[in-house]
Design an enzyme around this catalytic site. Sequence first.
Site, mmCIF file in Angstrom:
data_model
loop_
_atom_site.group_PDB
_atom_site.id
_atom_site.type_symbol
_atom_site.label_atom_id
_atom_site.label_comp_id
_atom_site.label_asym_id
_atom_site.label_seq_id
_atom_site.Cartn_x
_atom_site.Cartn_y
_atom_site.Cartn_z
ATOM 1 N N ILE A 77 0.824 -1.215 0.000
ATOM 2 C CA ILE A 77 0.000 0.000 0.000
ATOM 3 C C ILE A 77 0.863 1.273 0.000
ATOM 4 O O ILE A 77 0.375 2.355 -0.279
ATOM 5 C CB ILE A 77 -0.982 -0.012 1.210
ATOM 6 C CG1 ILE A 77 -2.191 0.900 0.972
ATOM 7 C CG2 ILE A 77 -0.282 0.369 2.499
ATOM 8 C CD1 ILE A 77 -3.184 0.366 0.007
ATOM 9 N N ASP B 5 -1.373 2.322 -13.502
ATOM 10 C CA ASP B 5 -0.943 2.447 -14.902
ATOM 11 C C ASP B 5 0.424 1.776 -15.073
ATOM 12 O O ASP B 5 1.123 1.500 -14.093
ATOM 13 C CB ASP B 5 -0.971 3.906 -15.373
ATOM 14 C CG ASP B 5 0.059 4.768 -14.662
ATOM 15 O OD1 ASP B 5 1.258 4.443 -14.729
ATOM 16 O OD2 ASP B 5 -0.334 5.774 -14.033
ATOM 17 N N ARG C 236 9.845 -4.257 -6.136
ATOM 18 C CA ARG C 236 9.334 -5.428 -5.424
ATOM 19 C C ARG C 236 9.663 -6.760 -6.080
ATOM 20 O O ARG C 236 9.534 -7.806 -5.426
ATOM 21 C CB ARG C 236 7.814 -5.306 -5.246
ATOM 22 C CG ARG C 236 7.374 -4.057 -4.502
ATOM 23 C CD ARG C 236 8.008 -3.944 -3.125
ATOM 24 N NE ARG C 236 7.547 -2.745 -2.417
ATOM 25 C CZ ARG C 236 7.868 -2.450 -1.171
ATOM 26 N NH1 ARG C 236 8.668 -3.236 -0.471
ATOM 27 N NH2 ARG C 236 7.426 -1.329 -0.603
HETATM 28 C C1 LIG Z 1 13.608 -2.744 -0.183
HETATM 29 C C2 LIG Z 1 12.695 -1.709 0.394
HETATM 30 C C3 LIG Z 1 12.805 -1.323 1.720
HETATM 31 C C4 LIG Z 1 11.946 -0.353 2.257
HETATM 32 N N1 LIG Z 1 12.065 -0.002 3.585
HETATM 33 C C5 LIG Z 1 11.208 0.919 4.119
HETATM 34 C C6 LIG Z 1 11.283 1.287 5.505
HETATM 35 O O1 LIG Z 1 12.139 0.812 6.236
HETATM 36 N N2 LIG Z 1 10.383 2.172 5.997
HETATM 37 C C7 LIG Z 1 9.430 2.741 5.200
HETATM 38 O O2 LIG Z 1 8.649 3.559 5.675
HETATM 39 N N3 LIG Z 1 9.341 2.420 3.892
HETATM 40 C C8 LIG Z 1 10.188 1.519 3.330
HETATM 41 N N4 LIG Z 1 10.069 1.176 2.016
HETATM 42 C C9 LIG Z 1 9.008 1.802 1.207
HETATM 43 C C10 LIG Z 1 9.570 2.892 0.275
HETATM 44 O O3 LIG Z 1 10.175 3.942 1.036
HETATM 45 C C11 LIG Z 1 8.451 3.476 -0.600
HETATM 46 O O4 LIG Z 1 7.470 4.053 0.231
HETATM 47 C C12 LIG Z 1 7.776 2.427 -1.452
HETATM 48 O O5 LIG Z 1 8.748 1.635 -2.093
HETATM 49 C C13 LIG Z 1 6.897 3.103 -2.494
HETATM 50 O O6 LIG Z 1 7.741 3.782 -3.404
HETATM 51 P P1 LIG Z 1 7.302 5.143 -4.061
HETATM 52 O O7 LIG Z 1 6.940 6.157 -3.024
HETATM 53 O O8 LIG Z 1 8.396 5.516 -5.015
HETATM 54 O O9 LIG Z 1 6.004 4.659 -4.899
HETATM 55 P P2 LIG Z 1 4.671 5.455 -5.207
HETATM 56 O O10 LIG Z 1 3.991 5.856 -3.967
HETATM 57 O O11 LIG Z 1 3.908 4.598 -6.189
HETATM 58 O O12 LIG Z 1 5.168 6.732 -5.927
HETATM 59 C C14 LIG Z 1 5.806 6.657 -7.210
HETATM 60 C C15 LIG Z 1 6.526 7.941 -7.427
HETATM 61 O O13 LIG Z 1 5.561 8.996 -7.488
HETATM 62 C C16 LIG Z 1 6.089 10.129 -6.857
HETATM 63 N N5 LIG Z 1 5.226 10.497 -5.716
HETATM 64 C C17 LIG Z 1 4.205 9.751 -5.213
HETATM 65 N N6 LIG Z 1 3.611 10.412 -4.213
HETATM 66 C C18 LIG Z 1 4.292 11.558 -4.056
HETATM 67 C C19 LIG Z 1 4.198 12.669 -3.166
HETATM 68 N N7 LIG Z 1 3.246 12.740 -2.251
HETATM 69 N N8 LIG Z 1 5.092 13.652 -3.293
HETATM 70 C C20 LIG Z 1 6.040 13.632 -4.221
HETATM 71 N N9 LIG Z 1 6.207 12.633 -5.110
HETATM 72 C C21 LIG Z 1 5.338 11.621 -5.009
HETATM 73 C C22 LIG Z 1 7.513 9.822 -6.444
HETATM 74 O O14 LIG Z 1 8.397 10.158 -7.483
HETATM 75 C C23 LIG Z 1 7.493 8.332 -6.309
HETATM 76 O O15 LIG Z 1 8.748 7.711 -6.453
HETATM 77 C C24 LIG Z 1 10.930 0.217 1.446
HETATM 78 C C25 LIG Z 1 10.817 -0.152 0.106
HETATM 79 C C26 LIG Z 1 11.668 -1.113 -0.415
HETATM 80 C C27 LIG Z 1 11.506 -1.519 -1.871
#
Ligand SMILES: Cc1cc2nc3c(=O)[nH]c(=O)nc-3n(C[C@H](O)[C@H](O)[C@H](O)COP(=O)(O)OP(=O)(O)OC[C@H]3O[C@@H](n4cnc5c(N)ncnc54)[C@H](O)[C@@H]3O)c2cc1C
Length: 301
Positions: free
Chosen positions: A111, A212, A223
């Site tokens: 999520i 998308d 992932r």
């Molecule tokens: C190996 C691994 C370890 C992790 N460990 C942790 C952890 O210890 N603790 C933790 O909390 N999370 C952890 N995460 C989660 C990680 O920090 C991200 O929250 C998660 O992978 C979703 O990525 P995302 O935000 O890029 O994706 P999405 O939410 O789908 O967003 C995609 C892209 O859209 C943009 N975007 C989306 N929303 C916004 C916004 N509000 N403002 C600006 N740009 C936005 C950004 O460019 C983002 O990269 C981990 C993830 C992985 C893969």
Amino acid sequence: MPLTPEQLAEIDALRATPRPTLRAVSEGMEAHLYKAAPVLDHGFVRVIDYMGNDAAIVQAARVSYGAGTKKVNDDSGLIRYLMRHWHSTPFEMCELKLHVKLPIFVARQWIRHRTANVNEYSARYSIMDREFYIPEPQHLAAQSTVNNQGRGAVLEGAEAARVLEILKSDAARTYDHYEEMLSQDGQQGLARELARMNLPANIYTQWYWKVDLHNLFHFLRLRADPHAQYEIRVYAEAIARMVADWVPVAFGAFEDYRMGGITLSGKAIAVLKRRLAGETVTQEDSGMSKGEWREFTEVWG
Ligand SMILES: Cc1cc2nc3c(=O)[nH]c(=O)nc-3n(C[C@H](O)[C@H](O)[C@H](O)COP(=O)(O)OP(=O)(O)OC[C@H]3O[C@@H](n4cnc5c(N)ncnc54)[C@H](O)[C@@H]3O)c2cc1C
């Protein structure tokens, strides 16, 4: 068993009534439509709907009136160009809607990907099923000593047996208590929205998840990566197999540039140039931190 015979019959019925359409279709994805790909012990991923195909990406990139596609080679070259140069919006023209059944602790990680639309099974409205993720023995591993966010050697013997027993008996006990609290037999019965709070994070939930293709690739890159936790990685891998059939050219470009490619920092490029010129470079004179150097030498030796 992820699906009941009744649910399987419903899927068969959906697949038994094809209709002609003027919309863009992907033959590869039509083969997956509605079917459930099993994941973990009770989970699954199934395609509920999709929009677009490789040609739709090309069509959007060219802002065409008609099909927009040219020769296969030109289309493939264009998709690879778009991927290589992060020209991402044409990929956003393709959409995928999935029905996913997954343990709640996996859903917590999933999520975090905010660029999708989600509708989850309501445990306020409905009673949760007695289904818990119990890992296969080979996936019961100790805490990694080198990676704080990972697992190490597989548990063995009495310890493995004891852990499995704890997981199974705790799941059974909490579900028994859940039913006991909900029961209206001789009592009022606790509300479903409250009784659920006692259930463990390995119980299964379900949701519809629509995303998308650009953001799906981002999800898959994070992932389906070996560093992702096994329990979410297997879902990402199942989805990746579907995407490979849905948009084979775009998926090929994604595999090549994102999954198989590496981003180099300016310092890393400088070290590689010095090495190619015959110089011996150490971490100390590379300008990289120890961590950066370790990751760099893991790839480049
Ligand atoms: C190996 C691994 C370890 C992790 N460990 C942790 C952890 O210890 N603790 C933790 O909390 N999370 C952890 N995460 C989660 C990680 O920090 C991200 O929250 C998660 O992978 C979703 O990525 P995302 O935000 O890029 O994706 P999405 O939410 O789908 O967003 C995609 C892209 O859209 C943009 N975007 C989306 N929303 C916004 C916004 N509000 N403002 C600006 N740009 C936005 C950004 O460019 C983002 O990269 C981990 C993830 C992985 C893969």
